[in-house]
Design a protein around this motif. Structure first.
Motif, PDB file in Angstrom:
ATOM      1  N   THR A  81       0.855  -1.192   0.000  1.00  0.00           N
ATOM      2  CA  THR A  81       0.000   0.000   0.000  1.00  0.00           C
ATOM      3  C   THR A  81       0.895   1.249   0.000  1.00  0.00           C
ATOM      4  O   THR A  81       2.116   1.144  -0.018  1.00  0.00           O
ATOM      5  CB  THR A  81      -0.905  -0.009   1.242  1.00  0.00           C
ATOM      6  OG1 THR A  81      -0.060  -0.189   2.391  1.00  0.00           O
ATOM      7  CG2 THR A  81      -1.938  -1.132   1.170  1.00  0.00           C
ATOM      8  N   LEU A 136     -10.504   4.607   0.623  1.00  0.00           N
ATOM      9  CA  LEU A 136      -9.700   4.070   1.723  1.00  0.00           C
ATOM     10  C   LEU A 136      -8.261   3.765   1.309  1.00  0.00           C
ATOM     11  O   LEU A 136      -8.013   3.306   0.185  1.00  0.00           O
ATOM     12  CB  LEU A 136     -10.354   2.799   2.258  1.00  0.00           C
ATOM     13  CG  LEU A 136     -11.702   3.007   2.941  1.00  0.00           C
ATOM     14  CD1 LEU A 136     -12.331   1.661   3.286  1.00  0.00           C
ATOM     15  CD2 LEU A 136     -11.558   3.874   4.192  1.00  0.00           C
ATOM     16  N   GLN A 141      -4.560   2.044   3.348  1.00  0.00           N
ATOM     17  CA  GLN A 141      -4.087   1.365   4.570  1.00  0.00           C
ATOM     18  C   GLN A 141      -2.565   1.453   4.571  1.00  0.00           C
ATOM     19  O   GLN A 141      -1.881   0.456   4.341  1.00  0.00           O
ATOM     20  CB  GLN A 141      -4.598  -0.084   4.569  1.00  0.00           C
ATOM     21  CG  GLN A 141      -4.509  -0.729   5.947  1.00  0.00           C
ATOM     22  CD  GLN A 141      -5.312  -2.010   6.017  1.00  0.00           C
ATOM     23  OE1 GLN A 141      -6.385  -2.126   5.411  1.00  0.00           O
ATOM     24  NE2 GLN A 141      -4.824  -2.976   6.739  1.00  0.00           N
ATOM     25  N   ALA A 153       0.363  -4.492   4.011  1.00  0.00           N
ATOM     26  CA  ALA A 153      -0.270  -3.218   4.366  1.00  0.00           C
ATOM     27  C   ALA A 153       0.042  -2.885   5.808  1.00  0.00           C
ATOM     28  O   ALA A 153       0.489  -3.739   6.586  1.00  0.00           O
ATOM     29  CB  ALA A 153      -1.787  -3.329   4.179  1.00  0.00           C
ATOM     30  N   GLU A 177      -3.859   0.117   9.876  1.00  0.00           N
ATOM     31  CA  GLU A 177      -5.111   0.897   9.964  1.00  0.00           C
ATOM     32  C   GLU A 177      -5.520   1.442   8.602  1.00  0.00           C
ATOM     33  O   GLU A 177      -4.665   1.946   7.855  1.00  0.00           O
ATOM     34  CB  GLU A 177      -4.907   2.123  10.874  1.00  0.00           C
ATOM     35  CG  GLU A 177      -4.438   1.802  12.268  1.00  0.00           C
ATOM     36  CD  GLU A 177      -3.935   3.047  12.989  1.00  0.00           C
ATOM     37  OE1 GLU A 177      -4.577   3.418  13.985  1.00  0.00           O
ATOM     38  OE2 GLU A 177      -2.938   3.649  12.561  1.00  0.00           O
ATOM     39  N   ALA A 178      -6.825   1.392   8.323  1.00  0.00           N
ATOM     40  CA  ALA A 178      -7.338   1.997   7.093  1.00  0.00           C
ATOM     41  C   ALA A 178      -7.980   3.344   7.423  1.00  0.00           C
ATOM     42  O   ALA A 178      -8.670   3.479   8.441  1.00  0.00           O
ATOM     43  CB  ALA A 178      -8.364   1.071   6.441  1.00  0.00           C
ATOM     44  N   PHE A 215      -5.826  10.352   6.093  1.00  0.00           N
ATOM     45  CA  PHE A 215      -4.398   9.992   6.166  1.00  0.00           C
ATOM     46  C   PHE A 215      -3.553  11.267   6.046  1.00  0.00           C
ATOM     47  O   PHE A 215      -2.680  11.550   6.888  1.00  0.00           O
ATOM     48  CB  PHE A 215      -4.094   8.984   5.045  1.00  0.00           C
ATOM     49  CG  PHE A 215      -2.638   8.709   4.748  1.00  0.00           C
ATOM     50  CD1 PHE A 215      -1.680   8.601   5.758  1.00  0.00           C
ATOM     51  CD2 PHE A 215      -2.222   8.514   3.427  1.00  0.00           C
ATOM     52  CE1 PHE A 215      -0.343   8.331   5.457  1.00  0.00           C
ATOM     53  CE2 PHE A 215      -0.892   8.236   3.120  1.00  0.00           C
ATOM     54  CZ  PHE A 215       0.045   8.158   4.139  1.00  0.00           C
ATOM     55  N   ARG A 248     -12.603   1.082  -2.397  1.00  0.00           N
ATOM     56  CA  ARG A 248     -11.768  -0.015  -1.901  1.00  0.00           C
ATOM     57  C   ARG A 248     -10.654  -0.424  -2.866  1.00  0.00           C
ATOM     58  O   ARG A 248     -10.025  -1.467  -2.691  1.00  0.00           O
ATOM     59  CB  ARG A 248     -12.642  -1.237  -1.558  1.00  0.00           C
ATOM     60  CG  ARG A 248     -13.724  -0.925  -0.515  1.00  0.00           C
ATOM     61  CD  ARG A 248     -14.210  -2.161   0.193  1.00  0.00           C
ATOM     62  NE  ARG A 248     -13.172  -2.789   0.972  1.00  0.00           N
ATOM     63  CZ  ARG A 248     -12.808  -2.445   2.218  1.00  0.00           C
ATOM     64  NH1 ARG A 248     -13.443  -1.481   2.845  1.00  0.00           N
ATOM     65  NH2 ARG A 248     -11.840  -3.073   2.841  1.00  0.00           N
ATOM     66  N   VAL A 250      -7.044  -0.671  -0.943  1.00  0.00           N
ATOM     67  CA  VAL A 250      -6.854  -1.423   0.311  1.00  0.00           C
ATOM     68  C   VAL A 250      -6.742  -2.925   0.016  1.00  0.00           C
ATOM     69  O   VAL A 250      -7.284  -3.414  -0.973  1.00  0.00           O
ATOM     70  CB  VAL A 250      -7.976  -1.142   1.345  1.00  0.00           C
ATOM     71  CG1 VAL A 250      -7.735   0.191   2.025  1.00  0.00           C
ATOM     72  CG2 VAL A 250      -9.355  -1.206   0.740  1.00  0.00           C
ATOM     73  N   ILE A 307      -0.252  -8.065   7.402  1.00  0.00           N
ATOM     74  CA  ILE A 307      -0.436  -6.752   8.032  1.00  0.00           C
ATOM     75  C   ILE A 307       0.739  -6.467   8.968  1.00  0.00           C
ATOM     76  O   ILE A 307       1.041  -7.279   9.855  1.00  0.00           O
ATOM     77  CB  ILE A 307      -1.773  -6.708   8.821  1.00  0.00           C
ATOM     78  CG1 ILE A 307      -2.956  -7.070   7.907  1.00  0.00           C
ATOM     79  CG2 ILE A 307      -1.986  -5.343   9.476  1.00  0.00           C
ATOM     80  CD1 ILE A 307      -3.138  -6.179   6.688  1.00  0.00           C
ATOM     81  N   ARG A 309       2.158   1.908  13.420  1.00  0.00           N
ATOM     82  CA  ARG A 309       0.997   2.787  13.235  1.00  0.00           C
ATOM     83  C   ARG A 309       1.465   4.190  12.858  1.00  0.00           C
ATOM     84  O   ARG A 309       2.555   4.621  13.260  1.00  0.00           O
ATOM     85  CB  ARG A 309       0.158   2.837  14.520  1.00  0.00           C
ATOM     86  CG  ARG A 309      -0.513   1.509  14.836  1.00  0.00           C
ATOM     87  CD  ARG A 309      -1.168   1.482  16.194  1.00  0.00           C
ATOM     88  NE  ARG A 309      -2.063   2.622  16.366  1.00  0.00           N
ATOM     89  CZ  ARG A 309      -1.846   3.656  17.179  1.00  0.00           C
ATOM     90  NH1 ARG A 309      -0.752   3.693  17.926  1.00  0.00           N
ATOM     91  NH2 ARG A 309      -2.718   4.625  17.259  1.00  0.00           N
TER      92      ARG A 309
END
Ligand SMILES: NC(=O)c1ccc[n+]([C@@H]2O[C@H](COP(=O)([O-])OP(=O)(O)OC[C@H]3O[C@@H](n4cnc5c(N)ncnc54)[C@H](OP(=O)(O)O)[C@@H]3O)[C@@H](O)[C@H]2O)c1
Length: 251
Positions: A132, A157, A159, A185, A188-189, A195, A225, A228, A235, A239
């Motif tokens: 991402t 979105l 992520q 990714a 968090e999305a 963002f 979407r 994402v 994942i 953060r």
């Protein structure tokens, strides 16, 4: 020991990939124009790949104009794959983007789709790591979407992920067996607008971010979407709120 050549090994992701592979005891070499290897002209390529088992391609086009990006990724990837076949490389790893395999009309993504197609059809076992957006691109996404003091971005979105985590994923992939397509990714999305709003707000940037679902992202409107990952993506933990204080904008 496997010799791993990292094309674009002096860049944001590439320099971290070389460092991580080296730390883990691999024979990793950075290859880029400023180390005498150019995948567009072919300069130094055959020599760099001599004895290489694995090639990681994390190079990027110096110009993001649509035709330039397309020319860069098709020419560079064709030259590279041909040289790899001659050198007997058994694993090609490339970094691409989450969403290239979904309907969208972003010109930069079209060039990455063309790159992926060349890799899939090369006959060389491959891994395509779809990442991402990087946290590091908060500033540049804001800048290309700014008019006056207003940043217009869609609520589609995203992520996003830290470049450090991208490099970890690419290095692990290069040290393993070919896996085909994988997605990675951050944890968090958010809406794209949110963002960038969080990034600018943390940096006390005075611009106002406005959600506008008709505003383009790198030249095209994106669906909610498109950017994402799907179920099964890997994942990573870093953060945005932890990353921002440790990464002041580059001067
Ligand atoms: N931006 C995102 O959010 C995002 C998301 C997913 C995937 N990606 C992908 O991530 C990859 C790496 O991006 P990055 O930000 O790390 O790139 P970057 O920092 O701009 O680094 C690009 C690298 O490519 C090298 N390079 C340029 N022209 C070359 C040539 N002709 N031959 C060989 N090497 C050449 C550069 O070498 P010099 O320094 O010597 O010019 C540099 O080492 C790209 O493929 C991009 O598509 C980006």
């Amino acid at each position: 020991m496997a010799r791993i050549v990292v094309i674009g090994g002096t860049g944001l992701i590439g320099s971290k990939v070389v460092a991580k592979l080296t730390e883990h005891g691999h024979d990793a070499v950075a290859a880029a124009p400023n180390t005498g290897v150019n995948t567009i002209t072919g300069e130094g390529l055959a020599e760099a790949l001599t004895g290489a088992n694995v090639v990681v391609d994390v190079s990027n086009s110096p110009s993001f104009a649509p035709d330039d990006v397309m020319n860069f990724f098709t020419t560079s990837t064709s030259n590279l794959l041909k040289a790899e076949a001659e050198a007997g490389v058994t694993h090609h790893v490339a970094l691409t983007i989450v969403g290239t395999n979904r309907p969208q009309s972003i010109p930069y993504f079209a060039a990455k789709v063309a790159q992926e197609k060349l890799i899939r059809e090369s006959g060389i076992p491959y891994s395509l790591v779809h990442a991402t957006q990087f946290f590091e691109f908060v500033g540049s996404i804001a800048d290309i979407s700014t008019e006056g003091e207003t940043v217009r971005l869609p609520g589609a979105l995203v992520q996003p992920i830290a470049a450090e985590d991208v490099a970890t994923a690419v290095a692990r992939t290069a040290a393993g067996s070919p896996v085909g397509d994988v997605e990675i990714a951050g944890p968090e999305a958010f809406g794209m607008d949110e963002f960038i709003r969080r990034g600018l707000s943390f940096r006390k940037d005075s611009r106002t971010v406005v959600r506008d679902d008709t505003a383009p992202y790198y030249g095209a409107v994106v669906e909610e979407r498109t950017l994402v990952p799907v179920d099964g993506a890997q994942i990573f933990e870093t953060r945005l709120e932890e990353w921002l204080p440790l990464n002041p904008p580059r001067a």
